[in-house]
Write an enzyme that holds these catalytic residues in place. Structure first.
Site, PDB file in Angstrom:
ATOM      1  N   HIS A  32      -3.545   5.379  -1.465  1.00 15.83           N
ATOM      2  CA  HIS A  32      -4.625   4.733  -2.217  1.00 15.83           C
ATOM      3  C   HIS A  32      -4.433   4.914  -3.729  1.00 15.83           C
ATOM      4  O   HIS A  32      -5.395   4.927  -4.491  1.00 15.83           O
ATOM      5  CB  HIS A  32      -6.004   5.246  -1.774  1.00 15.83           C
ATOM      6  CG  HIS A  32      -6.382   4.750  -0.402  1.00 15.83           C
ATOM      7  ND1 HIS A  32      -6.954   3.512  -0.202  1.00 15.83           N
ATOM      8  CD2 HIS A  32      -6.230   5.300   0.822  1.00 15.83           C
ATOM      9  CE1 HIS A  32      -7.162   3.339   1.106  1.00 15.83           C
ATOM     10  NE2 HIS A  32      -6.721   4.409   1.748  1.00 15.83           N
ATOM     11  N   THR A  33      -3.203   5.077  -4.136  1.00 22.07           N
ATOM     12  CA  THR A  33      -2.896   5.179  -5.561  1.00 22.07           C
ATOM     13  C   THR A  33      -2.312   3.875  -6.095  1.00 22.07           C
ATOM     14  O   THR A  33      -2.395   3.608  -7.293  1.00 22.07           O
ATOM     15  CB  THR A  33      -1.868   6.302  -5.811  1.00 22.07           C
ATOM     16  OG1 THR A  33      -0.838   6.184  -4.826  1.00 22.07           O
ATOM     17  CG2 THR A  33      -2.509   7.674  -5.711  1.00 22.07           C
ATOM     18  N   ASP A  34      -1.731   3.059  -5.216  1.00 26.00           N
ATOM     19  CA  ASP A  34      -0.973   1.899  -5.740  1.00 26.00           C
ATOM     20  C   ASP A  34      -1.863   0.912  -6.475  1.00 26.00           C
ATOM     21  O   ASP A  34      -1.518   0.437  -7.547  1.00 26.00           O
ATOM     22  CB  ASP A  34      -0.099   1.222  -4.663  1.00 26.00           C
ATOM     23  CG  ASP A  34      -0.851   0.620  -3.496  1.00 26.00           C
ATOM     24  OD1 ASP A  34      -2.067   0.881  -3.352  1.00 26.00           O
ATOM     25  OD2 ASP A  34      -0.217  -0.117  -2.709  1.00 26.00           O
ATOM     26  N   GLY A 119      -0.034  -3.797  12.227  1.00 28.27           N
ATOM     27  CA  GLY A 119      -1.341  -3.252  11.868  1.00 28.27           C
ATOM     28  C   GLY A 119      -1.419  -1.744  12.027  1.00 28.27           C
ATOM     29  O   GLY A 119      -2.496  -1.181  12.114  1.00 28.27           O
ATOM     30  N   ALA A 120      -0.280  -1.058  12.058  1.00 26.88           N
ATOM     31  CA  ALA A 120      -0.282   0.394  12.264  1.00 26.88           C
ATOM     32  C   ALA A 120      -0.044   1.145  10.962  1.00 26.88           C
ATOM     33  O   ALA A 120       0.061   2.361  10.951  1.00 26.88           O
ATOM     34  CB  ALA A 120       0.779   0.773  13.290  1.00 26.88           C
ATOM     35  N   SER A 125       3.489  -6.478   7.665  1.00 30.92           N
ATOM     36  CA  SER A 125       3.155  -7.696   6.915  1.00 30.92           C
ATOM     37  C   SER A 125       4.125  -7.906   5.748  1.00 30.92           C
ATOM     38  O   SER A 125       4.626  -9.015   5.560  1.00 30.92           O
ATOM     39  CB  SER A 125       1.702  -7.663   6.431  1.00 30.92           C
ATOM     40  OG  SER A 125       1.473  -6.581   5.559  1.00 30.92           O
ATOM     41  N   GLU A 157       0.275 -12.194  -0.416  1.00 30.90           N
ATOM     42  CA  GLU A 157      -0.689 -11.451   0.405  1.00 30.90           C
ATOM     43  C   GLU A 157      -2.054 -11.366  -0.288  1.00 30.90           C
ATOM     44  O   GLU A 157      -3.093 -11.495   0.337  1.00 30.90           O
ATOM     45  CB  GLU A 157      -0.136 -10.052   0.746  1.00 30.90           C
ATOM     46  CG  GLU A 157      -0.955  -9.369   1.827  1.00 30.90           C
ATOM     47  CD  GLU A 157      -0.195  -8.314   2.626  1.00 30.90           C
ATOM     48  OE1 GLU A 157       1.051  -8.293   2.612  1.00 30.90           O
ATOM     49  OE2 GLU A 157      -0.874  -7.511   3.293  1.00 30.90           O
ATOM     50  N   ASP A 169       4.251  -1.800  -0.512  1.00 31.32           N
ATOM     51  CA  ASP A 169       4.911  -2.247   0.716  1.00 31.32           C
ATOM     52  C   ASP A 169       6.043  -3.229   0.422  1.00 31.32           C
ATOM     53  O   ASP A 169       7.122  -3.160   1.005  1.00 31.32           O
ATOM     54  CB  ASP A 169       3.895  -2.907   1.653  1.00 31.32           C
ATOM     55  CG  ASP A 169       2.813  -1.934   2.083  1.00 31.32           C
ATOM     56  OD1 ASP A 169       2.916  -0.747   1.737  1.00 31.32           O
ATOM     57  OD2 ASP A 169       1.867  -2.377   2.761  1.00 31.32           O
ATOM     58  N   TYR A 219     -11.846  -0.390   2.595  1.00 35.11           N
ATOM     59  CA  TYR A 219     -10.735  -0.487   1.648  1.00 35.11           C
ATOM     60  C   TYR A 219     -11.186  -1.207   0.380  1.00 35.11           C
ATOM     61  O   TYR A 219     -10.979  -0.744  -0.738  1.00 35.11           O
ATOM     62  CB  TYR A 219      -9.570  -1.232   2.313  1.00 35.11           C
ATOM     63  CG  TYR A 219      -8.358  -1.429   1.439  1.00 35.11           C
ATOM     64  CD1 TYR A 219      -7.354  -0.467   1.385  1.00 35.11           C
ATOM     65  CD2 TYR A 219      -8.204  -2.581   0.678  1.00 35.11           C
ATOM     66  CE1 TYR A 219      -6.227  -0.655   0.597  1.00 35.11           C
ATOM     67  CE2 TYR A 219      -7.084  -2.769  -0.124  1.00 35.11           C
ATOM     68  CZ  TYR A 219      -6.098  -1.810  -0.152  1.00 35.11           C
ATOM     69  OH  TYR A 219      -4.989  -1.996  -0.945  1.00 35.11           O
TER      70      TYR A 219
HETATM   71  P1  ADP Z   1       0.749  -3.574   8.619  1.00 38.43           P
HETATM   72  O1  ADP Z   1       1.360  -4.276   7.475  1.00 38.43           O
HETATM   73  O2  ADP Z   1       0.410  -2.161   8.305  1.00 38.43           O
HETATM   74  O3  ADP Z   1       1.547  -3.669   9.878  1.00 38.43           O
HETATM   75  P2  ADP Z   1      -1.245  -5.605   8.253  1.00 38.43           P
HETATM   76  O4  ADP Z   1      -2.610  -5.777   8.803  1.00 38.43           O
HETATM   77  O5  ADP Z   1      -1.061  -5.594   6.795  1.00 38.43           O
HETATM   78  O6  ADP Z   1      -0.659  -4.275   8.905  1.00 38.43           O
HETATM   79  O7  ADP Z   1      -0.308  -6.748   8.825  1.00 38.43           O
HETATM   80  C1  ADP Z   1      -0.271  -7.030  10.196  1.00 38.43           C
HETATM   81  C2  ADP Z   1      -0.281  -8.527  10.411  1.00 38.43           C
HETATM   82  O8  ADP Z   1       0.972  -9.094  10.003  1.00 38.43           O
HETATM   83  C3  ADP Z   1      -0.412  -8.924  11.864  1.00 38.43           C
HETATM   84  O9  ADP Z   1      -1.773  -8.955  12.270  1.00 38.43           O
HETATM   85  C4  ADP Z   1       0.225 -10.312  11.873  1.00 38.43           C
HETATM   86  O10 ADP Z   1      -0.701 -11.283  11.415  1.00 38.43           O
HETATM   87  C5  ADP Z   1       1.311 -10.185  10.818  1.00 38.43           C
HETATM   88  N1  ADP Z   1       2.613  -9.927  11.445  1.00 38.43           N
HETATM   89  C6  ADP Z   1       3.375  -8.821  11.325  1.00 38.43           C
HETATM   90  N2  ADP Z   1       4.531  -8.929  12.023  1.00 38.43           N
HETATM   91  C7  ADP Z   1       4.497 -10.139  12.618  1.00 38.43           C
HETATM   92  C8  ADP Z   1       5.385 -10.868  13.485  1.00 38.43           C
HETATM   93  N3  ADP Z   1       6.534 -10.347  13.891  1.00 38.43           N
HETATM   94  N4  ADP Z   1       5.014 -12.105  13.889  1.00 38.43           N
HETATM   95  C9  ADP Z   1       3.842 -12.631  13.482  1.00 38.43           C
HETATM   96  N5  ADP Z   1       2.982 -12.011  12.684  1.00 38.43           N
HETATM   97  C10 ADP Z   1       3.280 -10.779  12.259  1.00 38.43           C
HETATM   98 MG    MG Z   2       0.396  -4.746   5.636  1.00 39.58          MG
END
Ligand code: ADP
Ligand code: MG
Length: 388
Positions: A32-34, A119-120, A125, A157, A169, A219
């Site tokens: 949470h610094t970026d 989403g982990a 993304s 994004e 990221d 967030y």
């Molecule tokens: P994180 O970046 O931590 O994994 P985010 O919520 O920022 O979590 O991004 C996750 C989202 O990115 C997913 O819900 C999906 O919409 C998209 N995404 C990531 N990888 C893929 C993929 N291989 N195919 C389609 N969508 C993807």
């Molecule tokens: Mg992400």
């Protein structure tokens, strides 16, 4: 044997594609610094998004995601494309920002495969944005500095998908290096590449497998609280543009001027910036015990002052703390679920992985995923494609 991505592409489109990839990342410290113009210390990891791509003769983009089992389309001549609120926004957003910056792209067919859990908090993304951005540019014979690509993907994004993420990221996906962590100054985008000796320390990521709904709303609220704090502190410290500009001494002097909650949030960010720089210095000299202590402080601060942890993350960190061979453990990513990062001695990794999964399952009933990660290089074209 699973078909390779190139074979799948060939079956779908009747052509041999070029393959591009971008890694996920894990943030060792600096949470949470970026978005406060501060410092982060991530490393790119060997989980990645791969994009198979071939140019088309028209100006259409057609994407298939093997993970999402879905297809999406876009017309590059559509001057005002609308976000659809789904996964394809990340890719269409990158194409749109590139075009609006004056980079003339070619129509393309894309097939996307990924080994990053979505989403982990491991940045699937940004890996998706950067790998598809690199594919679009390469097919159009355009070369872009990695920092510039990172910035364009962040804008996609922020402005198209609508997530107010910082630059970490995308920088990690573009500029990561094997055997290195990266201390990034999120204001100047200067980067100090820090050796990470993987014969002494392994990165082990443990996934809580939960994602609490509050995450996004909280967030955005943290961002607002940080902006408010910087604004108030700026009245007393005229050179302050963001919390990044406030030292811990200055904070101690003026913190009473802030409302209580804002004070706690700002305290986290200001001290986290100092911890991150200290951790980078300790990593450089191989002082893993100090890095571990800073990670523990970071977690406590995220839990108590910034309030973005959750019982599952706290449980994983507490379990890790008492295990043999663990230098440090903390939540990583935005919080409210997602993963912890653990620095573990290589000889202890297998026992650690087993025991932490066991301990977590006993309390929560959930089987966590454990990823033993290696550091990795940033986005590039894959010349010899291998099965994925
Ligand atoms: P994180 O970046 O931590 O994994 P985010 O919520 O920022 O979590 O991004 C996750 C989202 O990115 C997913 O819900 C999906 O919409 C998209 N995404 C990531 N990888 C893929 C993929 N291989 N195919 C389609 N969508 C993807
Ligand atoms: Mg992400």
């Amino acid at each position: 044997m699973p078909e390779s991505l190139a074979e799948i592409f060939l079956a779908l489109h009747g052509r041999t594609p070029r393959i591009f990839h971008a890694p996920g990342r894990v943030n060792i410290i600096g949470e949470h610094t970026d978005y406060n113009d501060g410092f982060v210390l991530p490393a790119a990891i060997d989980k990645e998004v791969r994009v198979a791509a071939a140019a088309r003769s028209d100006r259409r983009i057609e994407v298939t995601s093997l993970g999402a089992k879905a297809k999406a389309e876009m017309d590059l001549d559509d001057g005002a494309p609308r976000p659809r609120g789904d996964w394809s926004d990340y890719i269409r957003g990158v194409a749109f920002i590139l075009e609006s910056e004056g980079y003339r792209l070619k129509g393309a067919s894309l097939v996307v495969a990924s080994s990053i859990p979505e989403g982990a908090g491991l940045s699937s993304s940004a890996a998706l944005e950067v790998s598809s951005g690199l594919a679009f540019l390469s097919l159009a014979d355009i070369e872009l500095a990695p920092r510039k690509l990172a910035d364009i993907c962040r804008r996609a994004e922020n402005e198209f998908v609508g997530t107010r993420c910082g630059i970490m990221d995308q920088m990690a996906a573009c500029l990561g290096r094997r055997g290195r962590a990266m201390l990034i100054d999120c204001r100047s985008l200067d980067m100090d590449s820090i050796p990470l000796d993987e014969s002494r320390v392994s990165l082990v990521v443990v996934n809580t497998m939960v994602k609490h709904k509050l995450g996004e709303q909280e967030y955005n609220q943290r961002r607002t609280e940080c902006e408010e704090g910087a604004r108030i502190l700026g009245r007393f410290l005229p050179r302050v543009r963001a919390l990044r500009d406030v030292t811990s001494e200055q904070f101690a002097k003026f913190k009473e001027k802030l409302p209580e909650k804002t004070r706690a949030r700002c305290g986290h960010v200001i001290l986290e910036n100092e911890r991150t720089q200290a951790a980078a210095a300790s990593l450089k000299t191989g002082d893993l015990a100090s890095v571990g202590r800073l990670m523990a402080e970071s977690h406590r601060s995220l839990r108590d002052a910034y309030q973005v942890s959750c019982v599952e993350l706290d449980l994983l960190v507490n379990l890790a703390r008492n295990m043999e061979g663990v230098f440090g453990a903390r939540m990583t990513g935005g919080g409210f679920g997602g993963c912890t990062i653990n620095l573990v001695a290589p000889e202890s990794v297998d026992t650690f992985s087993e025991r932490i999964a066991d301990g977590y399952r006993k309390v929560t009933g959930i089987i966590p995923e454990v990823y033993q990660c290696r550091t990795a290089d940033g986005a590039a074209e894959l010349i010899a494609e291998s099965a994925m």
